[in-house]
Design a protein around this motif. Structure first.
Motif, short mmCIF file in Angstrom:
data_model
loop_
_atom_site.label_atom_id
_atom_site.label_comp_id
_atom_site.label_asym_id
_atom_site.label_seq_id
_atom_site.Cartn_x
_atom_site.Cartn_y
_atom_site.Cartn_z
N ILE A 147 0.82 -1.21 0.00
CA ILE A 147 0.00 0.00 0.00
C ILE A 147 0.86 1.27 0.00
CG2 ILE A 147 -0.23 0.09 2.54
CD1 ILE A 147 -3.21 0.70 0.38
N ILE A 150 -12.89 0.27 -3.03
CA ILE A 150 -11.86 0.80 -3.93
C ILE A 150 -12.44 1.34 -5.23
CG2 ILE A 150 -11.13 -1.17 -5.40
CD1 ILE A 150 -8.25 -0.39 -4.06
N ASN A 173 -9.15 5.89 -9.47
CA ASN A 173 -8.21 6.42 -8.48
C ASN A 173 -6.94 5.58 -8.39
OD1 ASN A 173 -8.33 4.57 -5.90
ND2 ASN A 173 -10.44 4.72 -6.63
N THR A 174 -5.89 6.16 -7.81
CA THR A 174 -4.58 5.52 -7.74
C THR A 174 -4.60 4.17 -7.03
OG1 THR A 174 -3.48 7.66 -7.74
CG2 THR A 174 -2.21 5.82 -6.86
N PHE A 175 -5.38 4.07 -5.94
CA PHE A 175 -5.41 2.82 -5.19
C PHE A 175 -6.03 1.69 -6.03
CE2 PHE A 175 -5.15 5.91 -1.70
CZ PHE A 175 -4.07 5.38 -1.02
N GLU A 205 -6.01 1.57 -9.34
CA GLU A 205 -5.02 1.31 -10.38
C GLU A 205 -3.95 0.35 -9.85
OE1 GLU A 205 -2.87 4.89 -11.29
OE2 GLU A 205 -2.51 4.33 -13.37
#
Lengths: 359, 359
Positions: free
Chosen positions: A38, A220, A246-248, A250
């Motif tokens: 993470i 997510i 969003n980045t998470f 992705e």
């Protein structure tokens, strides 16, 4: 109640912890690989995601063994459902099925026709709610598109390819869109049940997938669509916002899809628990019928009480179930239950038994 | 080039690390409080977010001291921009300004009229690109709505309330929507420049905010709108997808808005660096004009070369700048630069000096 998973109204916001059997999330929890990495996602958070999501699409292409140009990405599968339905003037919806199909159709002024599932009792197996393929074929002629779950929510039935292929072929020849929602496909435990490999041959076909259910991360927000009709994809992509992923999300895609240990454990769990939980639920006196399912959820018909009443009784005992009165094609005599791990399933069975003695 | 922040095409995907001055993100990075509490968000990831986002709205209400019912939440400010513009038949856009206004207008078949910024040279201060309030007032009469940045992107000018109030009042009386994009408002360093407190009196007003720029997390995708017209909000909410905000964004809001240490440090940084960087940029021979700004970015007019040429020259030196040729009202003689920390700003100034010697 249009959606399950609301542990807030009667739970968290009142300071109560509930066992949530109203939403269908893998009980194995967030894959370890994602948790451990993470911090990498935190590092990436300060820059904008790639507006074209190039490596994300490559990960999906590799996982599904499908041309990377066939993908469209959504802020949850809900976005892909909405985009595809927004393209149509009229649509055939299976009833009962996921309420978002109707919400999207209404929002987009798309006319709805229903094909109702057919109840059958099969000796030595039990009750099933199956697609009425003949009815679907006939009604398809009156609409621009059909949307169908594989497996279907709330009952968990899957598409029989040999019966469906005629419909798919007809739609392809007559320029009608076929939208198949495979948000729960991984829980079947047999990916050959997917219709994904028909996308190449049938350009009318759109497969919708989610990351959120099988990998236990609904928060997510990530889903995707697959279709070989590139012109169609171009058209619906125009309706999307920039940086919708969003980045998470992705980052999660690159981590979890290759986590074969998690995948194997999950399949072992669902195959065992589906069998166990269904058999035990059939013994509960509260239920008149417990329908066969290939998903991680099970639809039950109540014997002598309403879904509202059972909801109240289980809530008093800290359990959230999914009332099904809002589903077209069902009434207030149905509930849907998630299938979770043995410990929780036993607890839930115990709760039902304690209610049996009371009603 | 419609958007900045693409460090992928010429950077990451070619294995190169670039200094990104094309997107305007706080160089202090992701607030520590968010990083430290990320595990809490991981725990929440396995359940669906609250579909009504109740505690998230309360956090925003407390931070802004505004009625919680006035909020609408978006998957990035881009979603709120798109939703508000999609409601209109015709719109007045300031030129130059953020390209998403035009993208949304075109996508939604909304007619565009432009009001161009006016260049003025002010003794002892320098060049400014200011709103033409009289022109805005006149053209407002021809449209349903106006959209205006405060501060405006790419130049960083802010709205003068005493000049704007007449326009706002006229729009309120004549049922025209006023959309003010305050995505960069915190960087001014003086929140009294916001028009948020006019929302109560003027129900035509919609303020748009972002979390992504000031708190250095564009990858988290979160923005919000504020408007006291509840009927209007109801209408645009109907167009939204369920669970449009991801768990990490929900969680970030509760962490970062109260991080006064981060906020104070950021304001100290931007006030110092804006002054320093502007003064130094004015000494660079490549630039004909460096415009005054209240944002964390600065628009520069090039003397003898095109934005394309400068882009190539800086890219060779590992620096990404924002070409401005795609902005209505500008041409290929403009670039926009972010303002970052002293170390990076010095490095970037050095790069420009090295180019000076070459062209």
């Amino acid at each position: 109640m249009i959606h399950g998973g609301d542990v807030y109204t009667d739970g968290i916001l009142k300071g109560k912890e509930l066992i949530d059997y109203s939403s269908n999330i893998n009980p194995l929890g967030v894959p370890q690989g994602f948790k451990e990495n993470i911090l990498k996602a935190l590092d990436a958070l300060t820059r904008y995601p790639d507006i074209k999501y190039r490596s994300l699409k490559e990960d999906l292409a590799n996982y599904n063994n499908i041309n990377k140009e066939y993908f469209i990405l959504g802020n949850g599968a809900a976005e892909i459902i909405d985009l595809t339905i927004s393209q149509e003037q009229s649509i055939l919806i299976i009833a009962p099925s996921f309420g978002e199909y109707e919400c999207s159709a209404r929002k987009n002024n798309c006319r709805i026709i229903y094909s109702y599932l057919r109840e059958t009792y099969i000796e030595n197996i039990g009750y099933t709610l199956d697609y009425d393929y003949e009815d679907i074929m006939n009604k398809t002629k009156e609409v621009d598109a059909i949307v169908i779950g594989n497996p279907n929510n709330p009952n968990g039935e899957i598409i029989k390819k040999d019966k469906f292929i005629e419909i798919l072929s007809y739609c392809n020849d007559n320029k009608k869109r076929v939208i198949i929602d495979e948000a729960f496909i991984e829980f079947i435990g047999d990916m050959s049940k997917s219709l994904i490999n028909y996308t190449e041959k049938y350009s009318c076909l759109v497969i919708i997938r989610a990351l959120t259910k099988f990998y236990a991360m609904p928060g997510i927000r990530f889903g995707y669509g697959i279709c070989s009709d590139k012109k169609y994809l171009e058209e619906i992509r125009k309706k999307q916002l920039p940086w919708n992923i969003n980045t998470f999300a992705e980052f999660a895609v690159s981590e979890v899809l290759r986590d074969s240990d998690y995948i194997n454990k999950s399949i072992k769990w669902i195959k065992e628990e589906r069998k166990f939980f269904l058999a035990e639920l059939k013994k509960i006196e509260l239920f008149e019928k417990v329908y066969e399912t290939s998903g991680n959820f099970v639809l039950c018909k109540l014997k002598n009480l309403s879904d509202e009443k059972l909801y109240e009784l289980t809530l008093q005992r800290g359990l959230l179930v999914r009332k099904c009165g809002s589903y077209e094609g069902l009434n207030n005599r149905y509930i849907r239950l998630a299938i979770k791990d043995r410990e929780l399933n036993l607890k839930v069975l115990q709760i039902f038994k304690s209610i049996e003695g009371e009603v």
